[in-house]
Design a protein around this motif. Structure first.
Motif, PDB file in Angstrom:
ATOM      1  N   ASN A 201      -1.396   3.478  -3.932  1.00 47.19           N
ATOM      2  CA  ASN A 201      -2.157   4.689  -4.258  1.00 47.19           C
ATOM      3  C   ASN A 201      -1.209   5.831  -4.628  1.00 47.19           C
ATOM      4  OD1 ASN A 201      -1.212   5.640  -1.835  1.00 47.19           O
ATOM      5  ND2 ASN A 201      -3.189   5.557  -0.760  1.00 47.19           N
ATOM      6  N   GLY A 202      -1.773   6.999  -4.743  1.00 47.12           N
ATOM      7  CA  GLY A 202      -0.961   8.138  -5.162  1.00 47.12           C
ATOM      8  C   GLY A 202      -0.893   8.195  -6.676  1.00 47.12           C
TER       9      GLY A 202
ATOM     10  N   SER B 199       0.834  -1.207   0.000  1.00 53.40           N
ATOM     11  CA  SER B 199       0.000   0.000   0.000  1.00 53.40           C
ATOM     12  C   SER B 199       0.865   1.252   0.000  1.00 53.40           C
ATOM     13  CB  SER B 199      -0.928  -0.025   1.219  1.00 53.40           C
ATOM     14  OG  SER B 199      -0.159  -0.087   2.392  1.00 53.40           O
ATOM     15  N   GLY B 200       0.196   2.379   0.055  1.00 54.90           N
ATOM     16  CA  GLY B 200       0.913   3.647   0.028  1.00 54.90           C
ATOM     17  C   GLY B 200       1.407   3.952  -1.373  1.00 54.90           C
TER      18      GLY B 200
HETATM   19  C1  LIG Z   1      -2.675   5.990   0.406  1.00 49.79           C
HETATM   20  O1  LIG Z   1      -2.904   4.944   1.331  1.00 49.79           O
HETATM   21  C2  LIG Z   1      -2.419   5.227   2.627  1.00 49.79           C
HETATM   22  C3  LIG Z   1      -2.612   4.009   3.491  1.00 49.79           C
HETATM   23  O2  LIG Z   1      -2.613   2.880   2.749  1.00 49.79           O
HETATM   24  C4  LIG Z   1      -3.146   6.399   3.214  1.00 49.79           C
HETATM   25  O3  LIG Z   1      -2.635   6.692   4.470  1.00 49.79           O
HETATM   26  C5  LIG Z   1      -2.975   7.580   2.291  1.00 49.79           C
HETATM   27  O4  LIG Z   1      -3.760   8.639   2.752  1.00 49.79           O
HETATM   28  C6  LIG Z   1      -3.393   7.230   0.897  1.00 49.79           C
HETATM   29  N1  LIG Z   1      -3.040   8.334   0.024  1.00 49.79           N
HETATM   30  C7  LIG Z   1      -3.816   8.722  -0.942  1.00 49.79           C
HETATM   31  C8  LIG Z   1      -3.326   9.878  -1.753  1.00 49.79           C
HETATM   32  O5  LIG Z   1      -4.918   8.235  -1.119  1.00 49.79           O
END
Ligand SMILES: *[C@@H]1O[C@H](CO)[C@@H](O)[C@H](O)[C@H]1NC(C)=O
Ligand SMILES: *[C@@H]1O[C@H](CO)[C@@H](O)[C@H](O)[C@H]1NC(C)=O
Ligand SMILES: *[C@@H]1O[C@H](CO)[C@@H](O)[C@H](O)[C@H]1NC(C)=O
Ligand SMILES: *[C@@H]1O[C@H](CO)[C@@H](O)[C@H](O)[C@H]1NC(C)=O
Ligand SMILES: *[C@@H]1O[C@H](CO)[C@@H](O)[C@H](O)[C@H]1NC(C)=O
Ligand SMILES: *[C@@H]1O[C@H](CO)[C@@H](O)[C@H](O)[C@H]1NC(C)=O
Ligand SMILES: *[C@@H]1O[C@H](CO)[C@@H](O)[C@H](O)[C@H]1NC(C)=O
Ligand SMILES: *[C@@H]1O[C@H](CO)[C@@H](O)[C@H](O)[C@H]1NC(C)=O
Ligand SMILES: *[C@@H]1O[C@H](CO)[C@@H](O)[C@H](O)[C@H]1NC(C)=O
Ligand SMILES: *[C@@H]1O[C@H](CO)[C@@H](O)[C@H](O)[C@H]1NC(C)=O
Ligand SMILES: *[C@@H]1O[C@H](CO)[C@@H](O)[C@H](O)[C@H]1NC(C)=O
Ligand SMILES: *[C@@H]1O[C@H](CO)[C@@H](O)[C@H](O)[C@H]1NC(C)=O
Length: 685
Positions: free
Chosen positions: A507-508, A482-483
């Motif tokens: 994500n991102g 994740s992340g």
């Molecule tokens: C991406 O996921 C993480 C945890 O998995 C979370 O803390 C973070 O806010 C998320 N970032 C986005 C941009 O969605």
């Protein structure tokens, strides 16, 4: 004219001399020398010599000083050896060499001779060594060679010889080394070979020999080297072969051989250094007497039907270098079945240990950590091994290949793995590993291949992975990572075959830096939670053939820069929120075979050329604002008819409203039918 008269004169002279020889009359040595010179001059005139290897073969120079020619001690004018190795000679082997009556050695290895082996060679009754290997000789091995009863060494390796091995070849009873490898010989191994009672080495590998191995081979008490791999030999190995106590290299791999190995085999073959029986149909247990094979260096038993456990007490195999038991049905259930592994840790020369694709189960013994630093390959993939990866594995600092893929391993990837600084390939895929990828992965700076897919790994991909600057293939797919994808990963410019991060929870956004992966052939980021625009810099990844970004939340339009991806073969952007037009350049990418743009928010004209010509090669379904394109799509034409003005208010207002409502959630087939109706009226979804 002049040449041919010289030639026929020499013929006469030679016949005369032959006759005189037979009746043992002493000869004037000048005449003898002349015969050999004429034979060699004929040889020279009949082969082409682009490298000038025969430049010294001229009359100002004595025959015995010609390059490659040696004369006898007792008969100083007679040619006893002709050695023209790697001399670039082209042509047929002139039968005239058979006139060199005193010839003992004929070596024409590694030239470009073609045509048949001249049957006249059978006249060379003094011949002891014949080496015609590495040429393009074809046709059969002449049966006349059997008359050269003094032959001790024959090699015709690596030619294009066909036909059968002469039946009576065993008459060459002084033979020491007999090498017919790498030809296209057919038929069976003649049982007369058992009469070559001095034979030391027999090479018949890489032909198309069939039938069984003759029992008579067991008569060859001096045989040390039997190499008959890569044929179609069948049946069991005659038990007499297991009595050849001098045997040191026993190679029968890649045949159709069957049967079991005698329990005392390694006691009756005490000199074995290499045992290669892979790719056959052998079955039964690996004999316990293996523990007595104290000269053994290489054991290759892979791809057979061996069952049972591996004999323990292999610690006396002090010279063991390589053992491959992969692709059998060997098993282990409890720790006593794994004792063999502990005993192998005392084999201080062991480099390669391959145990993959068997039925090994139970837990990995912690003694794994005790292997000597010589070990550089350890593969145990595709077994049923459970438990955790022993932390001591980090001690094996000379490992270059470690594969534990496709087992039932649980727990963490031990951070000690960072100690394997020489690792080139790491395979831990297809297990149930949990936790994070340890930061110490960044210490594996030599890694080329990294396979961690199909586990339950979570957390973020460590930034330290960017230190693995030689990675060519990386697969972290089907985990719970994740992340964001760490920026450092985009600096691994060695990534070439593929980067697969699909089926995770990443994500991102995909940053502009992705354009640094200029050598990447496949980028697979599908089934994640990536968002933002598709970066324009992807167009710099000019080696890309496969780009899979589907099942994410990418938005924005398809960047024009992707038109630089001239080698792109498959592009999948489906199930995102991509909007705008389908760019025309997609129709110009000649390599493009599959294009999936379905379930996005694309609008406007569907191109008609290139990949869009083939209705099965692309998909645009689930984009509700498209028009035109391949007729098979049944999309409305792109230009609204001017006739529209004349439609009734009801049609103009009511039908579009209905259609918008209907189109949103309708099965695609129904939608396209409706569209056809509306299109006829000048409306479309
Ligand atoms: C991406 O996921 C993480 C945890 O998995 C979370 O803390 C973070 O806010 C998320 N970032 C986005 C941009 O969605
Ligand atoms: C030499 O060999 C050729 C071909 O085998 C043969 O025709 C010829 O009679 C032989 N004799 C001499 C003296 O060259
Ligand atoms: C004959 O061969 C020798 C030795 O290679 C060489 O020195 C000489 O020039 C050659 N003679 C002729 C006429 O080619
Ligand atoms: C050997 O024979 C096979 C079939 O008989 C043929 O396909 C192959 O090309 C041959 N190889 C050589 C080196 O002649
Ligand atoms: C091999 O030797 C045996 C016994 O010396 C003999 O009977 C047999 O004919 C020989 N076979 C061949 C093919 O030379
Ligand atoms: C192998 O040798 C043993 C003992 O020398 C002997 O009893 C046995 O018959 C031999 N087996 C074969 C197949 O030659
Ligand atoms: C190993 O060799 C010894 C001595 O020859 C013998 O007694 C023993 O049975 C052999 N071990 C196995 C497992 O065959
Ligand atoms: C072990 O055997 C398998 C099956 O034959 C083969 O694919 C593999 O390359 C071998 N491993 C090594 C290190 O030679
Ligand atoms: C392996 O070697 C170690 C010492 O090097 C020794 O203590 C141990 O007993 C040996 N193991 C076996 C099974 O021989
Ligand atoms: C490590 O492996 C290399 C290459 O195989 C070898 O040359 C070297 O001797 C090994 N080091 C040790 C300590 O065995
Ligand atoms: C990895 O390398 C770092 C420094 O480069 C070192 O501090 C750390 O102990 C190493 N970890 C392992 C497991 O080797
Ligand atoms: C159309 O595309 C399909 C799927 O890619 C492919 O199998 C087929 O060969 C293509 N047909 C033509 C005529 O190119």
């Amino acid at each position: 004219m002049k040449l041919s008269s010289v030639f026929s004169a020499s013929l006469l002279l030679h016949d005369l001399i032959l006759l005189l020889c037979v009746v043992s009359v002493p000869l004037p040595s000048m005449a003898d020398g002349t015969v050999d010179r004429l034979a060699l001059e004929s040889f020279k005139s009949m082969v082409s010599d682009p490298l000038g290897a025969l430049a010294s073969w001229n009359r100002t120079n004595h025959v015995c000083r010609w390059q490659g020619v040696r004369c006898g001690r007792r008969h100083p004018d007679r040619v006893t050896a002709l050695r023209l190795l790697s001399s670039g000679l082209v042509g047929r082997i002139p039968p005239h060499v058979a006139n060199l009556t005193f010839l003992q050695v004929l070596r024409l290895r590694d030239n470009n001779f073609h045509g048949q082996i001249p049957p006249e060679l059978g006249r060379l009754s003094r011949l002891q060594g014949l080496d015609l290997s590495l040429n393009y000789l074809e046709g059969p091995i002449p049966a006349t060679l059997i008359r050269c009863s003094n032959l001790r060494q024959v090699s015709v390796r690596s030619n294009l010889l066909t036909g059968e091995i002469p039946r009576d070849v065993g008459l060459l009873s002084k033979m020491l080394v007999f090498n017919l490898a790498q030809n296209n010989l057919t038929g069976s191994i003649p049982s007369s070979l058992g009469n070559m009672t001095s034979l030391f080495a027999l090479f018949l590998q890489s032909n198309t020999l069939e039938g069984s191995i003759p029992e008579s081979i067991g008569n060859l008490k001096s045989l040390q080297l039997l190499q008959i791999a890569y044929n179609r030999l069948s049946g069991a190995i005659p038990s007499s072969l297991y009595n050849l106590s001098s045997m040191s290299i026993f190679s029968v791999g890649s045949n159709l051989l069957e049967g079991t190995l005698p329990a005392n085999m390694f006691d009756t073959l005490p000199s074995l250094e290499m045992l290669l029986m892979n790719n056959n149909h052998f079955q039964g247990h690996i004999p316990a007497s293996l523990s007595n094979a104290s000269y053994m260096g290489d054991i290759e038993l892979s791809v057979n039907y061996f069952t049972g456990t591996v004999p323990s007490h292999l610690e006396n195999l002090r010279r063991l270098y390589f053992i491959n038991l992969s692709d059998n049905q060997l098993e282990a259930t409890d720790s006593s079945d794994w004792e063999f592994l502990a005993s192998l840790t005392n084999c201080s020369l062991l480099h390669v240990l391959v145990l993959g694709t068997n039925n090994f189960g139970g837990m990995l013994p912690t003694s794994l950590a005790n292997f000597s630093s010589s070990l550089n390959t350890m593969t145990l993939e595709s077994n049923h091994i459970s438990g955790t990866i022993p932390t001591g594995i980090g001690n094996l600092f000379n490992l270059t290949t470690l594969s534990l893929s496709d087992n039932h391993l649980t727990g963490l990837i031990p951070p000690t793995i960072g100690g394997l600084r020489n690792l080139h390939g790491l395979g831990l895929s297809g297990n149930r590993l949990t936790g994070q990828i340890p930061d110490s992965i960044g210490n594996l700076t030599e890694l080329n291949l990294i396979y961690l897919q199909d586990n339950d790994l979570g957390g973020r991909i460590p930034e330290s992975i960017g230190n693995c600057r030689r990675v060519e293939e990386m697969d972290l797919s089907h985990n719970k990572l994740s992340g964001q994808i760490p920026m450092q990963l985009y600096s691994i410019s060695s990534l070439s075959t593929y980067l697969n991060l699909s089926n995770n929870l990443l994500n991102g956004t995909l940053p502009l830096q992705v354009g640094n992966l200029r050598n990447l052939g496949a980028l697979v980021l599908a089934h994640n939670k990536l968002s933002g625009d598709i970066p324009t810099t992807l167009g710099q990844c000019q080696s890309l053939e496969y780009l899979y970004l589907h099942d994410n939340s990418f938005q924005g339009s398809i960047p024009q820069s992707l038109s630089n991806l001239r080698g792109l073969s498959e592009l999948d952007l489906s199930n995102n929120n991509i909007s705008g037009n389908i760019p025309e350049f997609l129709a110009d990418l000649l390599a493009l075979q599959h294009l999936n743009l379905s379930y996005n928010d694309l609008e406007g004209n569907v191109p008609n050329d290139g990949v869009f010509r083939n209705i099965t090669a692309f998909s645009v379904i689930g984009n509700n604002k498209l028009c035109g394109g391949n007729q098979g799509l049944h999309l409305p034409p792109c230009h609204i008819h001017s006739g529209r003005k004349h439609k009734s208010l009801a049609l103009e207002v009511v039908i579009p409203v209905i259609s918008v409502v209907l189109c949103a959630n309708m099965p695609w087939e129904a939608k396209s039918l409706l569209m056809e109706i509306y299109t006829a009226m000048g409306f479309f979804c």
